[in-house]
Design an enzyme around this catalytic site. Structure first.
Site, PDB file in Angstrom:
ATOM      1  N   LYS A 187      -3.867  13.201  18.475  1.00 52.31           N
ATOM      2  CA  LYS A 187      -2.313  13.397  18.766  1.00 52.31           C
ATOM      3  C   LYS A 187      -1.869  13.429  20.269  1.00 52.31           C
ATOM      4  CE  LYS A 187      -0.950  14.152  14.143  1.00 52.31           C
ATOM      5  NZ  LYS A 187      -0.861  15.318  13.153  1.00 52.31           N
ATOM      6  N   GLN A 241       0.814  21.785  12.801  1.00 51.91           N
ATOM      7  CA  GLN A 241      -0.242  20.957  12.051  1.00 51.91           C
ATOM      8  C   GLN A 241      -0.426  21.696  10.649  1.00 51.91           C
ATOM      9  OE1 GLN A 241      -1.781  18.074  13.063  1.00 51.91           O
ATOM     10  NE2 GLN A 241      -2.460  18.173  11.086  1.00 51.91           N
ATOM     11  N   ASP A 287       8.030  15.222  12.687  1.00 53.79           N
ATOM     12  CA  ASP A 287       7.414  14.641  11.394  1.00 53.79           C
ATOM     13  C   ASP A 287       8.292  14.354  10.404  1.00 53.79           C
ATOM     14  OD1 ASP A 287       4.713  14.681  11.545  1.00 53.79           O
ATOM     15  OD2 ASP A 287       4.430  16.897  11.366  1.00 53.79           O
TER      16      ASP A 287
END
Ligand code: NAD
Length: 280
Positions: free
Chosen positions: A51, A95, A118
């Site tokens: 990422k 994460q 997200d």
């Protein structure tokens, strides 16, 4: 026709490059993403590295925030709160999975909806359910983008989604519904999966079961999107038996090279969207 997720993702990254350059012209800085990793799970480390690399390629500044696996609940919350309050942080990603002593709901709740790239927050999922503007989970958003770029119109079609998780199946179903498809959601307790799938004009497989979708489950001419990522004898494969399904489908995504590359591309797109919206 085989849907080329890598090519579409590359095209999106090129477009994002132009967006980050425009943002820089207007704001004097690049859009920015803070990535929070708690602990050192090797798979998470790899995802984070990918990422961060992807951010750099399109001109998104990334902030790599590492906390030890035994970080206290209070310290973890404080770290996310600092990023939430930081004016130069446009997107925040924590994460998952978190170490077992931390409650992901509690930590994720600290991310303000406008920085929730997200799309997992209650506010963003609520907005999606209501058909309102918000940040949407990257994988289902990537599927919609693939459909759009291949001129596949969900309106009036029967879409069948296999899987009802909060991060893929449910938002996928809501996006298709918002795009005027008639949507059926199947899951592990659906009695006759084959029969449901055979009625699909657009079939989205997101169950995480290798070769769950066999050729006889695919209607002639259907669009087949395989979200699954399974490891079988060390190789990556989807939820669809590609060789069989390919004979029936009008469009089909391969694994790898289909939905996978779109997920990171849409994360980058969400960071740009979040950054631009904050200054509107
Ligand atoms: P999950 O385990 O949270 O959910 C799986 C869903 O599938 C559940 O709702 C379950 O009811 C349903 N299911 C399981 N077995 C079934 C069966 N035999 N018949 C019908 N339904 C069944 O998984 P998830 O996080 O939603 O991910 C699904 C898959 O997508 C996984 O393979 C995951 O690795 C993959 N994934 C890929 C990407 C990507 O970028 N390509 C991103 C996220 C997830």
């Amino acid at each position: 026709m085989i849907i080329d997720g890598r090519a579409v993702a590359a095209q999106i990254r090129a477009e994002l490059h132009a967006r980050t350059a425009r943002f820089f012209e207007n704001r004097g800085r690049n859009p920015s993403l803070a990535v929070v990793l708690i602990g050192s799970d090797p798979a998470s480390e790899l995802y984070i590295r990918n990422k961060i690399k992807a951010c750099a390629e399109v001109g998104i500044r990334s902030l790599d925030v590492r906390l030890p696996a035994d970080v206290s609940r209070e310290e973890a919350i404080a770290a996310v709160r600092r990023l939430a309050a930081d004016d130069e942080t446009d997107g925040i990603l924590v994460q998952l999975p978190l170490p077992p002593h931390l409650d992901p709901r509690e930590i994720l709740a600290e991310i303000p909806a406008e920085k929730d790239v997200d799309g997992f927050s209650e506010k963003n999922i609520g907005a999606l359910a209501l058909g309102q503007d918000g940040l949407v989970a990257c994988t289902p958003l990537g599927v919609m983008e693939l459909l759009k770029r291949y001129h596949i119109e969900p309106r009036g079609k029967h879409a069948v989604v296999i899987g009802r998780s909060n991060i893929v199946g449910k938002p996928m179903a809501m996006l298709l519904l918002n795009a005027d498809a008639t949507v059926t959601v199947c899951h592990s307790r659906t009695p006759d999966l084959k029969e449901e799938c055979r009625r699909a004009d657009i079939l989205i497989a997101a169950a995480g079961r290798a070769k769950l979708v066999t050729g006889d489950m695919v209607k002639e001419g259907a669009v087949v999107i395989d979200v699954g990522m399974n490891r079988e004898n060390g190789t990556l494969c989807g939820d669809v038996d590609f060789k069989e399904a390919e004979k029936k489908a009008s469009f089909i995504t391969p694994v790898p090279g289909g939905v996978g590359p779109m997920t990171v591309a849409m994360l980058l797109a969400n960071v740009c969207t979040a950054a631009e919206k904050r200054y509107k």
